[in-house]
Design a protein around this motif. Structure first.
Motif: not given
Length: 306
Positions: A86-89, A94-96, A102-103, A283-285
């Motif tokens: 929550x609040x991260x991605x 549902x797609x985050x 950013x990670x 983009x996904x990490x």
């Protein structure tokens, strides 16, 4: 033909075999009582002797417990950042998504988060691991390879969700075809009240009768020893296969790791943000940050090849 009315009744003919076991049930009860008396009489006579293996086994057991306590005695603090928290991605529905820079900022900010009372303190080391991907299926595969060796609950949930999102993306345009209803199936006799009551009534008696089957106690003990030896060989083979698999591993560009420290949380934060890092093309990490002593981080550090 006419429809006959139904009258619920006990299936006497189908369960007539229950009466045939009355004699055997009485014999089993008598023998159980006699066996208990005989075992009580042998309590002061029968003894066990471990032999020369006993002393060596006790030393090996003590050494094993000591090694496990030394390895697991310094458990490092663990922080997991994933796109689905929550609040991260970023994203909708549902797609985050969470890019690698950013990670890294999220991991670094948690080192000096004064609102988290469980944050690490003092001079320590930090081991950061990043999992990178550009598609959900690739991201799930990367997490799966790590979770196979060190399953962290947050990473396992992230892998499962990424896998489901990838499957949804591939199958949302497929129109399923269903056959004509209704369909044939098997009669669920196991749900019948008569069958369940008969099973519950006879389970214990059948077990008692099986214990009096013609067998040799020494043969049973020998068979038990053989099964234990076979299981030990299977465990040893599984461990050897895993060691051989890890020995021949190759570098995985979708997973990155870094060891920094020693230093205070502020120093670790500064060092974590310095140097070259994966860019926004990932983009996904997801990431894991472990903070602890050098000895406490040794297991995971060797696991990731640092």
């Amino acid at each position: 033909m006419t429809w006959s009315p139904i009258t619920m009744r006990w299936p006497a003919q189908s369960t007539s075999w229950l009466g045939d076991l009355d004699a055997a049930k009485a014999l089993a009860a008598t023998e159980l009582a006699s066996t208990g008396q005989r075992l009580s009489g042998l309590a002061d006579i029968a003894t066990t002797a471990p032999g020369p293996v006993g002393e060596a086994a006790q030393g090996a057991v003590a050494a094993g417990h000591s090694a496990l306590a030394a390895q697991l005695g310094q458990v490092p603090a663990c922080l997991v950042i994933t796109p689905f928290q929550s609040g991260i991605g970023q994203g909708r529905g549902h797609q985050k998504y969470l890019s690698a820079p950013n990670l890294l900022q999220q991991l670094a900010s948690k080192l000096t988060d004064v609102g988290d009372s469980a944050r690490p303190a003092g001079e320590q080391y930090a081991l950061a691991v990043m999992f990178l991907g550009t598609r959900y299926d690739q991201f799930a595969d990367t997490l799966g390879r790590f979770n196979a060796l060190l399953p962290i609950p947050d990473l396992v949930r992230t892998e499962r969700r990424a896998r489901h999102l990838s499957t949804l993306e591939q199958e949302k345009w497929v129109i399923p075809s269903a056959g004509a209803l209704p369909r044939w199936g098997a009669l669920p006799l196991e749900r019948c009240t008569v069958v369940k009551a008969a099973k519950q009534s006879m389970a214990g008696q059948i077990a008692a009768l099986e214990s009096y089957a013609d067998s040799s106690p020494m043969a049973d003990l020998a068979g038990l020893a053989g099964r234990k030896a076979e299981k030990a060989r299977a465990r040893d083979k599984k461990l050897a296969d895993l060691q051989a698999l890890l020995a021949g591993g190759q570098a995985d560009g979708s997973m990155r790791a870094r060891l920094i420290g020693p230093g205070s949380p502020a120093d670790l934060r500064r060092d974590l943000l310095q140097g070259d890092a994966p860019g926004h093309e990932w983009v996904l990490s997801a990431g894991v940050l472990l903070v602890g002593s050098r000895e406490g981080l040794s297991f995971v550090r060797e696991l990731v090849g640092l």
